[in-house]
Scaffold this active site. Sequence first.
Site, PDB file in Angstrom:
ATOM      1  NE  ARG A  52      -0.123   1.582   3.251  1.00  8.79           N
ATOM      2  CZ  ARG A  52       0.874   2.367   3.653  1.00  8.79           C
ATOM      3  NH1 ARG A  52       2.039   2.048   3.903  1.00  8.79           N
ATOM      4  NH2 ARG A  52       0.604   3.825   3.676  1.00  8.79           N
ATOM      5  N   GLY A  53       0.165   2.437  -0.098  1.00 12.89           N
ATOM      6  CA  GLY A  53       1.108   3.650  -0.328  1.00 12.89           C
ATOM      7  C   GLY A  53       1.104   3.796  -1.817  1.00 12.89           C
ATOM      8  CB  ALA A  54       0.449   6.860  -3.899  1.00 11.32           C
ATOM      9  NE  ARG A  97      -6.211   0.820  -2.066  1.00  9.73           N
ATOM     10  CZ  ARG A  97      -5.576   1.428  -0.957  1.00  9.73           C
ATOM     11  NH1 ARG A  97      -4.322   1.374  -0.717  1.00  9.73           N
ATOM     12  NH2 ARG A  97      -6.298   2.267  -0.087  1.00  9.73           N
ATOM     13  CD  GLN A 203      -3.762   2.944   6.731  1.00 13.40           C
ATOM     14  OE1 GLN A 203      -4.331   3.353   7.561  1.00 13.40           O
ATOM     15  NE2 GLN A 203      -4.199   2.672   5.247  1.00 13.40           N
ATOM     16  CG  ASP A 244      -3.153   8.031  -1.869  1.00 14.36           C
ATOM     17  OD1 ASP A 244      -3.055   8.427  -0.689  1.00 14.36           O
ATOM     18  OD2 ASP A 244      -2.700   6.713  -2.050  1.00 14.36           O
ATOM     19  CG  ASN A 254      -2.497  11.550   1.978  1.00 13.06           C
ATOM     20  OD1 ASN A 254      -2.302  10.847   1.567  1.00 13.06           O
ATOM     21  ND2 ASN A 254      -2.073  11.741   3.372  1.00 13.06           N
ATOM     22  CE  LYS A 255      -5.347   5.817   4.016  1.00  9.58           C
ATOM     23  NZ  LYS A 255      -6.298   4.688   3.550  1.00  9.58           N
TER      24      LYS A 255
HETATM   25  O1  MRU Z   1      -4.764   3.240   1.973  1.00  7.44           O
HETATM   26  P1  MRU Z   1      -3.044   3.442   1.761  1.00  7.44           P
HETATM   27  O2  MRU Z   1      -2.480   2.918   3.103  1.00  7.44           O
HETATM   28  O3  MRU Z   1      -2.562   2.903   0.647  1.00  7.44           O
HETATM   29  O4  MRU Z   1      -3.072   4.968   1.987  1.00  7.44           O
HETATM   30  C1  MRU Z   1      -1.768   5.562   1.780  1.00  7.44           C
HETATM   31  C2  MRU Z   1      -1.843   7.034   1.804  1.00  7.44           C
HETATM   32  O5  MRU Z   1      -2.699   7.752   1.941  1.00  7.44           O
HETATM   33  C3  MRU Z   1      -0.440   7.815   1.844  1.00  7.44           C
HETATM   34  O6  MRU Z   1      -0.431   8.710   2.637  1.00  7.44           O
HETATM   35  C4  MRU Z   1      -0.238   8.070   0.488  1.00  7.44           C
HETATM   36  O7  MRU Z   1      -0.540   6.893  -0.516  1.00  7.44           O
HETATM   37  C5  MRU Z   1       1.252   8.459   0.228  1.00  7.44           C
HETATM   38  S1  MRU Z   1       2.493   7.218   0.569  1.00  7.44           S
HETATM   39  C6  MRU Z   1       3.880   7.643   0.247  1.00  7.44           C
END
Ligand code: MRU
Length: 346
Positions: A52-54, A97, A203, A244, A254-255
Amino acid sequence: MPAGTRPTVVDWTADGRGVRVLDQRALPRETTWLDCRTTAEAVEAIRALAVRGAPAIGVAGAIALAAAAARLAETRLDPSAFAAALGVDAAALRAARPTAVNLPWAIDRMLAVGAGAGDDPRAAAAAMRAEATAVRDEDRAMCAAIGRHGLALVRDGARVLTHCNAGALATAGIGTALAPVYAAVAAGRRVAVLANETRPLWQGARLTAWELAQAGIPVTVCADALAATLMRRGTVDLVLVGADRICANGDVVNKVGTYGVALAARAHGVPCYVAAPWSTVDAATPHGDAVEIEQRARDEVARPGGLAIVPDGVPVENPAFDVTPAAYVTAIITDRGVHRPPYSFT
Ligand code: MRU
């Protein structure tokens, strides 16, 4: 996490036939890896947040598609059948996703390289293998550059509040929001991080706290609801979060919860920085309201850890991300520098 102690988050499998991801669902209890050697396995790893994470899902998608191309090339399909089958795998990965732009960015890049390699599927697969490795390596380099550009913003003694995990666990490198933190620590500065727990999937509590503790950087986990109070008390010097998707006008997706953090920061005069690689900038999307926000399962909110906390039949809202309007962001740090409004992401 300093290089050398950093676990592999996303890479090729040892046999080069698939994508290996650190299974983040098991952290912080266990450090285990998942080898995905089919597209369906890679899609599920992305969908279920094993990776996970963009930036990390972009790298995972690139490697998974290159591995799919190699498997298809072995079956000696004719060029048009190869392209059609590859298109099916690409569509499945892209749909895993919907919100982070890094995933379609990586898939499109891979398809373009495959198509540009000519009619021979084996040549296309070889070109895609090299491209997926380049996507991984560039991500590492972009994280390091974000660290260098963001270093000036993190002075000695800084107290940094972050939301979700935008660290090494979210990328192939040292992270995005945490890259300036790692850079500042490497430069000898003392930095303390306040990690929002980040409901509903934790997270911040599970991942940001784990990776910073591994790196020996002081980290305190806070309930999400505490962020505004910490800022009112004057115990936060700056907010650093990831993204993201960054839209053409500077809106940041973002999250979920990031918007509230940014609002509180503005109310209390705390600078709010967003850090992301250029692969997260989506100049084709004009503003945040044009972005599809992933809606996730009810049970993530209603049954954390399997414990039912919401009465049966009561609906739950569970968007994974929110939109922070550009006006609430002090600056955006990318591998290309520190961008301040008005933005021109073209
Ligand atoms: O749902 P996730 O855990 O993939 O969400 C991740 C985030 O929102 C991060 O802040 C974003 O992807 C940036 S990661 C460098």
